[in-house]
Design a protein around this motif. Structure first.
Motif, PDB file in Angstrom:
ATOM      1  N   THR A  74      -9.890   3.606  11.276  1.00  0.00           N
ATOM      2  CA  THR A  74      -9.519   3.684   9.860  1.00  0.00           C
ATOM      3  C   THR A  74      -8.016   3.816   9.712  1.00  0.00           C
ATOM      4  OG1 THR A  74     -11.655   4.676   9.340  1.00  0.00           O
ATOM      5  CG2 THR A  74      -9.901   4.966   7.709  1.00  0.00           C
ATOM      6  N   ASN A 106      -3.172  -1.799   5.389  1.00  0.00           N
ATOM      7  CA  ASN A 106      -3.298  -1.879   3.928  1.00  0.00           C
ATOM      8  C   ASN A 106      -1.953  -1.796   3.218  1.00  0.00           C
ATOM      9  OD1 ASN A 106      -6.063  -2.238   3.752  1.00  0.00           O
ATOM     10  ND2 ASN A 106      -6.493  -0.065   3.469  1.00  0.00           N
ATOM     11  N   GLN A 108      -6.530  -5.744  -2.576  1.00  0.00           N
ATOM     12  CA  GLN A 108      -7.838  -5.496  -1.980  1.00  0.00           C
ATOM     13  C   GLN A 108      -7.616  -4.898  -0.599  1.00  0.00           C
ATOM     14  OE1 GLN A 108      -9.792  -9.333  -2.173  1.00  0.00           O
ATOM     15  NE2 GLN A 108     -10.451  -8.941  -4.258  1.00  0.00           N
ATOM     16  N   ASN A 136     -11.689  -2.973   4.721  1.00  0.00           N
ATOM     17  CA  ASN A 136     -12.793  -2.048   4.948  1.00  0.00           C
ATOM     18  C   ASN A 136     -12.304  -1.003   5.953  1.00  0.00           C
ATOM     19  OD1 ASN A 136     -15.107  -0.751   5.947  1.00  0.00           O
ATOM     20  ND2 ASN A 136     -16.368  -2.546   5.618  1.00  0.00           N
ATOM     21  N   ASP A 142     -13.901   0.847   7.885  1.00  0.00           N
ATOM     22  CA  ASP A 142     -14.730   0.929   9.089  1.00  0.00           C
ATOM     23  C   ASP A 142     -14.266  -0.153  10.060  1.00  0.00           C
ATOM     24  OD1 ASP A 142     -16.717   1.551  10.930  1.00  0.00           O
ATOM     25  OD2 ASP A 142     -18.227   0.319   9.914  1.00  0.00           O
ATOM     26  N   HIS A 201      -7.059  -7.483  11.971  1.00  0.00           N
ATOM     27  CA  HIS A 201      -6.407  -6.909  10.789  1.00  0.00           C
ATOM     28  C   HIS A 201      -4.882  -7.011  10.908  1.00  0.00           C
ATOM     29  CE1 HIS A 201     -10.058  -5.709   8.988  1.00  0.00           C
ATOM     30  NE2 HIS A 201     -10.166  -4.474   9.449  1.00  0.00           N
TER      31      HIS A 201
END
Length: 171
Positions: A51, A58, A73, A76, A78, A88
């Motif tokens: 996370t 993010n 957005q 996730n 997880d 990511h």
């Protein structure tokens, strides 16, 4: 209008995402089960390693989406596999590379959600300097700390790896 400040943010986010990838590379060489390590926490009330990686991504992802006029957005939280963590990072870097906006974007007002029923409205510059950057470094530092807790031999040079191209030795 220039792209100087936006380009600098792209550079900072991209180089620190490279550092995050480097930290994961070091960990992968030391830990036998990186997917299990992604569930480790620094403290019981903190989010797990996977996370932390998603949350680190993010920040620049939100910046890229905002610059492109897209709704923000988040990923996730997880992250059950190292492959997904790496995806990511890779995908976030690609979004950053696609930013095509001038610095006037930073003068716009940005509404930032802060949890249920809470938000703040600030200039884009404040959003970047006082919200995104501190959060970005917090999650990278927490990733580093969790891996250190797991015995991964990381040092400050790993955390500051983005400086390597600028390091010189005196004669």
């Amino acid at each position: 209008m220039t792209h100087t400040e936006i380009a600098e943010m792209q550079r900072i986010f991209t180089s620190r995402l490279d550092t995050l990838a480097h930290i994961l590379d070091v960990a992968e060489k030391q830990l036998t089960d990186m997917d299990a390590a992604l569930q480790e926490r620094l403290a019981p009330d903190m989010f797990p390693l996977g996370t932390q990686i998603a949350f680190a991504c993010n920040q620049p992802l939100g910046f890229a989406q905002w610059c492109q006029g897209l709704p923000i957005q988040n990923l996730n939280p997880d992250v059950p596999s190292l492959a997904l963590a790496r995806a990511h990072i890779r995908d976030t870097k690609a979004m950053l590379a696609d930013i095509q906006v001038d610095d006037s974007q930073l003068d716009k007002i940005k509404r930032t959600g802060l949890g249920p029923g809470m938000y703040c409205e600030t200039s884009g510059r404040f959003y970047v300097s006082d919200y995104l950057i501190p959060n970005f470094y917090f999650h990278i530092a927490t990733t580093y700390a969790i891996l250190r807790k797991l015995g991964v031999p990381l040092g400050k040079a790993d955390f500051m790896a983005f400086l390597l191209p600028h390091v010189q030795r005196e004669a």
